[in-house]
Motif scaffolding. Sequence first.
Motif, PDB file in Angstrom:
ATOM      1  N   TRP A 270       0.833  -1.203   0.000  1.00 56.51           N
ATOM      2  CA  TRP A 270       0.000   0.000   0.000  1.00 56.51           C
ATOM      3  C   TRP A 270       0.868   1.254   0.000  1.00 56.51           C
ATOM      4  O   TRP A 270       0.558   2.234  -0.675  1.00 56.51           O
ATOM      5  CB  TRP A 270      -0.933  -0.014   1.205  1.00 56.51           C
ATOM      6  CG  TRP A 270      -1.780   1.231   1.291  1.00 56.51           C
ATOM      7  CD1 TRP A 270      -1.666   2.259   2.175  1.00 56.51           C
ATOM      8  CD2 TRP A 270      -2.854   1.582   0.416  1.00 56.51           C
ATOM      9  NE1 TRP A 270      -2.601   3.230   1.923  1.00 56.51           N
ATOM     10  CE2 TRP A 270      -3.357   2.847   0.835  1.00 56.51           C
ATOM     11  CE3 TRP A 270      -3.464   0.967  -0.689  1.00 56.51           C
ATOM     12  CZ2 TRP A 270      -4.401   3.489   0.208  1.00 56.51           C
ATOM     13  CZ3 TRP A 270      -4.525   1.605  -1.301  1.00 56.51           C
ATOM     14  CH2 TRP A 270      -4.978   2.847  -0.860  1.00 56.51           C
ATOM     15  N   GLN A 271       1.979   1.208   0.733  1.00 59.70           N
ATOM     16  CA  GLN A 271       2.896   2.354   0.747  1.00 59.70           C
ATOM     17  C   GLN A 271       3.488   2.594  -0.638  1.00 59.70           C
ATOM     18  O   GLN A 271       3.648   3.738  -1.075  1.00 59.70           O
ATOM     19  CB  GLN A 271       4.030   2.113   1.758  1.00 59.70           C
ATOM     20  CG  GLN A 271       3.609   2.155   3.220  1.00 59.70           C
ATOM     21  CD  GLN A 271       2.946   0.856   3.669  1.00 59.70           C
ATOM     22  OE1 GLN A 271       2.906  -0.133   2.922  1.00 59.70           O
ATOM     23  NE2 GLN A 271       2.414   0.869   4.893  1.00 59.70           N
TER      24      GLN A 271
ATOM     25  N   VAL B 184       0.759   4.228  -2.834  1.00 59.02           N
ATOM     26  CA  VAL B 184       0.636   5.658  -2.527  1.00 59.02           C
ATOM     27  C   VAL B 184       1.833   6.421  -3.080  1.00 59.02           C
ATOM     28  O   VAL B 184       1.689   7.519  -3.640  1.00 59.02           O
ATOM     29  CB  VAL B 184       0.509   5.871  -1.002  1.00 59.02           C
ATOM     30  CG1 VAL B 184       0.546   7.354  -0.656  1.00 59.02           C
ATOM     31  CG2 VAL B 184      -0.777   5.237  -0.484  1.00 59.02           C
TER      32      VAL B 184
END
Length: 433
Positions: free
Chosen positions: A267-268, A271
């Motif tokens: 997820w990082q 983003v």
Amino acid sequence: MEWYTVGLGLLGLLMIFIVIGLPIPFALAAASLPFLWNIQGFSTSVVSSELKLWGVWIDYILLAVPLFVFLGELIGKSQIGPNLYQFLHQGVRIRGSAAYGSIGASAGFGAVCGSSMVGALTIGGVALPEMLRLGYGKRLSSGVLAAGGTLSVLIPPSLILLFYGIVADQSIGDLFIAGVIPGLILVSSFVVIVLIWGILKPRDIPNQEEAQKMPMLMILSTVGPVVLIGLVITVAIYAGIATPTEAAAVAALLTVVLAFGVGGLTWQGFVASIFATMRTMGYLGLLLSAGVLFGFVLTYYRVPQQFTELFLSYDLSAYTVLAIVLVFYVILGMFLEPVSMTFITLPTIYPLMDAAGFDLIWFGVVYTITMEIAVLTPPVGLNLYVIQAISREQVTIGDVIMGCLPFIGAMILLIVILILAPQTALWLPEQMR
């Protein structure tokens, strides 16, 4: 106001603003505004500038740009790109496999991402430390990776070809397909260079390389996504199923799924991909918008048309005109990056090439190869500094420059081939029609 006064005034103001350190998008806009005020008056020009800027940001064709950039960032932040290099390096058990793997991985990455710098960062970030660890020469390692990043510019989808098509009003699909055969020739040329390099400087390529064999499941999760994304883009555009923008949207969505599903994207990382795309598009969006203002002023005063008539009045042969234009771009490429050059110079240059009798699809490919040379020439060769930076001071900028010279020679040879045999670029688009 005479056209040459406007042309010289725009160029002079632009150079002054760039020299004093103003970013190129703001320099373009600032150089255009005095002449825009002369055309429309201050209050009217402010409103028309806002409309033109807004028109760029909502342009349907230009939506393909952030989508392709996002696609490339997703691959770079996941394991798909790095694993592609590992597969080609570990799966080819021959002397120099890491160098050949770098070329193959750069070409494969170029088939799904149109950004040279993203390609150099993604593949180079993994391959350069590995090649240096294995004992490859610094110049060979850095040169093959800096030049390999340029394959993303020629092998479709290509952002430079996309921008060229927008500025010169040419078919994006035809430009993409025209870059395929020259791109394959360039990949082959790079392989030959590494082969000859190994013969002339055997110390730069180790005889044995320590590399573990990749499991079959990892091979499938590496090659499958790249092939699938490349096929979606290629088939959708060339079969007439979708426009480049629609193909980019579908490919970007597919990349999100594959990057999370088999590419190990976190997820990082997702983003970070979004923010990296926003940063890139913040610059490109401003550059596109300022380029529209710059182009409007040029067109209003008929600078491209008058410049073409003046140039042709000297009765130069078509190939003399082409040679002058190419030398001009090589010199300019030492100081400006390709996207800026495209929006600053192309509105004036492409009518000249059209009047000289050159096919604009063919010239688009030649122009793109020239832009590849631009990102490898100092002092503003972006790929040079990208590779030098990721080496963590193990490689000097001089090593990168010297390592790139044979590959620049291959690009010049490809331009010669295209001049002698234009069908190298034009045959495939003609067959697709």
